[in-house]
Structure formats: C-alpha cells, structure tokens
Design a protein around this motif. Structure first.
Motif, short mmCIF file in Angstrom:
data_model
loop_
_atom_site.label_atom_id
_atom_site.label_comp_id
_atom_site.label_asym_id
_atom_site.label_seq_id
_atom_site.Cartn_x
_atom_site.Cartn_y
_atom_site.Cartn_z
N PHE A 55 -12.88 37.68 7.96
CA PHE A 55 -11.74 37.80 8.87
C PHE A 55 -12.15 37.43 10.30
CE2 PHE A 55 -9.36 40.36 11.94
CZ PHE A 55 -8.08 39.90 11.71
N MET A 56 -13.30 37.94 10.70
CA MET A 56 -13.77 37.63 12.06
C MET A 56 -14.08 36.14 12.19
SD MET A 56 -16.81 39.52 14.17
CE MET A 56 -15.83 41.04 14.22
N ARG A 57 -14.67 35.55 11.14
CA ARG A 57 -14.94 34.11 11.18
C ARG A 57 -13.66 33.31 11.38
NH1 ARG A 57 -15.67 30.73 5.85
NH2 ARG A 57 -13.44 31.15 5.99
N ASP A 58 -12.61 33.66 10.62
CA ASP A 58 -11.35 32.93 10.72
C ASP A 58 -10.74 33.10 12.10
OD1 ASP A 58 -11.83 32.28 8.13
OD2 ASP A 58 -10.28 33.58 7.28
N TRP A 59 -10.83 34.32 12.66
CA TRP A 59 -10.24 34.57 13.98
C TRP A 59 -10.98 33.78 15.06
CZ3 TRP A 59 -5.98 37.22 15.65
CH2 TRP A 59 -5.87 37.40 17.03
N ALA A 65 -12.98 28.41 18.71
CA ALA A 65 -13.90 27.40 18.18
C ALA A 65 -14.12 26.24 19.14
CB ALA A 65 -13.37 26.90 16.83
N GLU A 66 -13.03 25.66 19.63
CA GLU A 66 -13.18 24.47 20.47
C GLU A 66 -13.95 24.79 21.75
OE1 GLU A 66 -9.56 22.45 21.17
OE2 GLU A 66 -9.18 22.03 19.05
N GLY A 136 -10.05 18.93 16.32
CA GLY A 136 -10.15 20.36 16.43
C GLY A 136 -11.17 20.93 15.46
N VAL A 137 -10.80 22.01 14.74
CA VAL A 137 -11.70 22.65 13.80
C VAL A 137 -11.53 22.01 12.44
CG1 VAL A 137 -12.26 24.79 12.66
CG2 VAL A 137 -11.55 24.81 15.04
N SER A 138 -12.61 21.66 11.80
CA SER A 138 -12.52 21.13 10.46
C SER A 138 -13.58 21.78 9.60
CB SER A 138 -12.69 19.61 10.45
OG SER A 138 -13.96 19.28 10.93
N MET A 139 -13.48 21.55 8.31
CA MET A 139 -14.40 22.17 7.39
C MET A 139 -14.87 21.13 6.38
SD MET A 139 -12.15 25.62 7.01
CE MET A 139 -13.38 26.57 6.18
N SER A 152 -18.14 28.70 2.91
CA SER A 152 -19.36 27.99 3.30
C SER A 152 -19.46 27.78 4.80
CB SER A 152 -19.40 26.62 2.60
OG SER A 152 -18.32 25.83 3.01
N GLY A 153 -18.37 27.96 5.55
CA GLY A 153 -18.47 27.83 6.99
C GLY A 153 -17.41 26.95 7.58
N LEU A 154 -17.15 27.13 8.88
CA LEU A 154 -16.18 26.34 9.61
C LEU A 154 -16.92 25.38 10.51
CD1 LEU A 154 -13.76 29.18 10.65
CD2 LEU A 154 -13.27 27.36 9.05
N TYR A 155 -16.47 24.13 10.55
CA TYR A 155 -17.11 23.15 11.40
C TYR A 155 -16.23 22.82 12.58
CZ TYR A 155 -20.57 22.27 7.81
OH TYR A 155 -21.58 22.41 6.92
N ILE A 156 -16.83 22.81 13.74
CA ILE A 156 -16.12 22.41 14.95
C ILE A 156 -16.51 20.97 15.22
CG2 ILE A 156 -15.73 22.94 17.37
CD1 ILE A 156 -16.87 25.73 16.72
N GLU A 157 -15.55 20.08 15.12
CA GLU A 157 -15.86 18.65 15.10
C GLU A 157 -16.33 18.16 16.46
OE1 GLU A 157 -14.10 14.35 15.01
OE2 GLU A 157 -13.19 16.05 15.95
N ALA A 158 -17.28 17.26 16.42
CA ALA A 158 -17.77 16.68 17.66
C ALA A 158 -16.85 15.57 18.11
CB ALA A 158 -19.19 16.16 17.46
#
Length: 505
Positions: A55-59, A65-66, A136-139, A152-158
C-alpha cells in the motif's frame, strides 16, 4: 573508486534527497510516507528503494514518484530510473561489517563489499529492465496490469526529463478497450484507432470535437497508450492548450524559445487537448501554427481536440482554422439512449457490482447531459450501496440522486435555444430579435423558432414576442419552412437534430 567509496557516495546522495523531500512535502507527510523509504542499492543506472508495505509503495508511486526521480537525477546524472519494491522491515545486522541506520542507508555489506540484498537487487534489475519510454511512472509489465498484479517494483521512467515535466499524465482507465462505441462516436473512435495503429500519419491532423464529457480526452489517452504499447520508442507529448501556452510564455520570459521549439518540433506525436483556449492569444497561436506546420511537414502525427469544429473556433486566425481542417475532422455527437445504456453496463462490469437492469435503464433515460455525469451517478449509487449496506433499487437510486435528477429535469428555455443556435451558426444573439432578413440571419432565427415550438411549452404568440415582438403567424411560417427543409436536405436535418439533442442534453 572502490566499492566502499561508491556506497558512501550514494548514501550521501540519498541523505540529500531525503532532506529536500522533507523540506518540500512538510514534516507530517514526510513522516507518514517518505521516512520509511530505504535505499537498497544503486547499480546499472538504477536506484532500488524499498518500503515495508505494498500500500505504501503504491501511494509513494502515485504521489511522489516523479519528484523522487527528479531529485535523484539532480544528485546523480547517471541515474536513469528508480525502482520501489516492497521489502518488510528487518532487524539491523549486528555484524561489525554491516551498516544500517534510521536514514535508510545501504544495508549490510559483506566481505566482498556487497550486501546480499544489493546483489539480489542488481540481479533483479538485470532481469526486469524498466520501460524507459513510458511517461511518468511505469512498470516492467503493461500499464493496465502492473499495479494490480505485480509486486516486483515500480519504475520511474527516465526518458527526457523535459518531456516528463511538460506532458500530462495518462489515465490508465482511458484505453480503447474501455471505450464504449455507438453511433454518436463511431467515426471518432475509428479514426483514433487508425491513428494509433498506423506507422505513418494516415491523416494529419486528427481533429476531435464535441461537447463536455463525451469522450474526446478518453480517445486521446487511448491513442497514446496504444502507441506506447506498440512502439514504445516513439516520443509523445500530450498536454492541454493552456499548458502549451504556459510553457511558451515561460520560454519567452526566460529567453529560451529555442529549447521550446526544439522540444515540441522533435516529437513523433503531439497531442493538444482543448485547443479552443488559444483563441485570442496571438503570440501563442503564431508559435502553435509554426510548430504544427513543422510537424506535419515531417509527417509527424498531430492530434487535437476542441469543443467546436475548426471553422467555428472563436478568436482563432483564419489560416489556423484552415490548417486544423487539413486532415480528418471527427465530431462526437451527444449520446443516444442506447449508447448511455451501453456505457452504464460496461462501467458496472468494471466495478464488479450487479446493478438491476431497471436502474441502468432509468439512469440512461434521466441523465442525458454527458458521460462524465452519467458515470458519476453510477459511482454514487454504488458507493451508497457499499457504505450503507443496502441493495441498489430504483427507489434508493432516486433518493441518492435526487439533486442530479432534479437538475436534469429542468425545462429548456427560449433564451437558451437562442444562445445555442446563435453560437452554432456564428451569428449574434441580437440577430434573433432584429428585423434583418438576410438568409444568413433569417435561417438560424427560423431554426430557433422551430426548436422553441418543439422543446418548450410556450404558445406561438409567446414565442413570437421572444423574437423581437413578431406575430404568431411568423412563427408558424418558420416551423413549416424548417419541416420542409428537413425533408429535402438531409444535411440540414442532421444539423437541426444535433441542435435539438444538444439542448435536450
């Protein structure tokens, strides 16, 4: 640089990132959401961080994230993405060669200078590369499934930081799969799908127009999602006309117009929402005009939306209106009963809630203004049923939506008809009351009289008085004339029917 020095450097960078985050978001938000962030590793230009719960990861991903990625980029230019994973808290390593502190520094380092967690993180990042072309945020999986299915994790795109700063975020709900097609929007849907699937621009620009809440923005987001899925290396900028104007004014103020031009004229797809807002802004129109021409000349796709067709845009130069009509102009008509019912059925399936057919039919009949309001009504009755624990019935629906239903039951007035018809035919409201007999004025006036007769309960003499004190026989003549033209001119008949539906909606 040795491993220990590299670890110390990254730890220092993270400390500075934390400090800036604490200052920016405030102590309360920092303690609640960002303080638990722990630095796990930095390898292959990917920073891996952990939080204790999903939950904290998603929030954090949705809200910070950006900014986290931007701060890391400021500290370390080699950082291309940040991955946030779920890792339950563990006790600090008591061994002399281990490190762990409240600030979330790199965890225990073994004799080889690597923690087991860090090695595992690096291996995982090798197996699952971030999608570097998603805004934005991608996975590591598709946009639809990641938040729901992946731990597996959230990726913040470069990507290009400037593109990320300018582009508006895409709503993952707005895909072609979630768009309900009906007669009022079938052309716009087909055109949008063709643009999204074509390698080269099939028609340029694609111009979508229609009233509020009818699906223009949904289709634009769907185009972007489809292109990102098929060809993730293509650069897309999607933003509102207001944001485009803001960025241009900012470039003028900072005397950096060359960077602005280079950024917008080098994209593969440019998508501008609500272009009517550049009306009357001469400098912005000039820049948009040249940007548009540059992209079209390079066969780069341009997609534009507005509330009116290009020829009806107010405050927009003639050359710009002409350019906007170059490609395919697709309008989205007000919804029909069948389309509204289909949208409600689709939405209820997405919500995984069983709604009685009679309730859906009732809503489709009663709420005709736009899709946004229709979906909002369904959300309200579902929320009420869920929170209160009562089943959805026709009676509870009428009770929960009493304010909305009352607003949709209001009568159309002659003044509203005159205003809408005048806007549609690009004449002045004063012409509805004037004695001018030129066809360009008289025909819209007759249409307004015709609609007043059919959409209001006013008598013919009352209608005549509202049109400059005309006699009731003039109104009768206007009604007969419009009926006659509708039978002989199908295009005119569609025009009048569109106005009628817009007024009723």
């Amino acid at each position: 640089m040795g491993r220990e020095q590299a670890t110390a450097r990254v730890t220092e960078q993270w400390a500075r990132v934390r400090g800036r985050l604490r200052t920016e978001v405030g102590e309360a938000a920092f303690r609640s959401w960002l303080k638990p962030l722990t630095l796990v590793s930095e390898a292959r230009n990917v920073v891996r961080m952990s939080v204790p719960t999903r939950f904290m990861r998603d929030w954090v991903a949705d809200n910070y994230a950006e900014r986290i990625h931007a701060l890391w980029s400021d500290e370390n230019e080699s950082v291309q993405s940040v991955e946030i994973v779920v890792q339950p808290p563990s006790r600090p390593n008591p061994k002399p060669d281990g490190r762990h502190d409240e600030g979330g520094n790199l965890s225990a380092v073994n004799g080889k200078g690597r923690s087991r967690a860090a090695s595992s993180a690096e291996e995982d990042s090798t197996r699952s590369k971030p999608d570097r072309n998603r805004g934005g945020v991608s996975m590591s999986k598709s946009a639809k499934d990641d938040l729901e299915k992946s731990d597996s994790g959230l990726y913040i795109e470069a990507g290009r930081a400037s593109d990320r700063d300018i582009s508006a975020p895409l709503d993952p709900r707005f895909t072609f799969d979630n768009f309900v097609v009906g007669k009022p929007n079938e052309l716009a849907y087909a055109a949008a799908r063709r643009v999204a699937e074509a390698g080269n621009a099939p028609f340029n620009p694609l111009f979508l127009y229609g009233g509020v809440g009818l699906g223009k923005t949904h289709l634009m987001h769907a185009i972007a999602w489809q292109i990102k899925t098929q060809t993730p290396d293509r650069r897309i900028i999607y933003l509102s006309a207001e944001k485009f104007m803001y960025q241009f004014v900012k470039a003028l103020r900072t005397k950096d117009t060359m960077s602005f031009k280079e950024q917008f004229r080098s994209v593969d797809i440019l998508m501008i929402d609500d272009v009517q807002f550049i009306g009357g802004r001469e400098a912005t129109q000039e820049e948009f005009f040249h940007t548009f021409n540059a992209l079209v000349d390079q066969n780069r796709q341009v997609v534009i939306s507005a509330d009116k067709s290009p020829s009806d845009l107010e405050g927009v130069e003639e050359r710009m209106r002409s350019r906007l009509g170059w490609g395919l102009v697709a309008d989205i008509h007000p919804t029909t009963y069948e389309l509204r019912l289909g949208i409600l059925q689709s939405k209820s399936e997405q919500l995984d809630v069983e709604i009685p057919p009679k309730v859906l039919e009732f809503l489709a009949h009663k709420i005709t203004s736009n899709v946004r309001e229709l979906e909002g009504a369904l959300n309200r009755i579902v929320a009420h049923a869920t929170l209160v624990g009562r089943s959805v019935t026709l009676e509870t629906t009428q009770d929960v939506l009493h304010d909305l239903l009352r607003a949709n039951d209001r009568r159309v007035t002659i003044e509203e008809i005159q205003k809408r018809v005048a806007e549609h035919y690009n004449v002045r409201i004063a012409d509805m009351h004037s004695a001018r007999r030129a066809r360009a004025v008289a025909r819209p006036r007759q249409v307004a009289m015709y609609l007043s007769k059919h959409l209001t309960s006013r008598s013919l003499p009352e209608i005549g008085r509202k049109f400059g004190g005309r006699d009731h026989t003039t109104v009768m003549h206007a009604v007969r004339k419009i009926d006659e033209l509708k039978t002989t001119d199908s295009s005119f008949a569609e025009d009048v029917e569109l106005l009628r539906r817009m007024l009723e909606g």
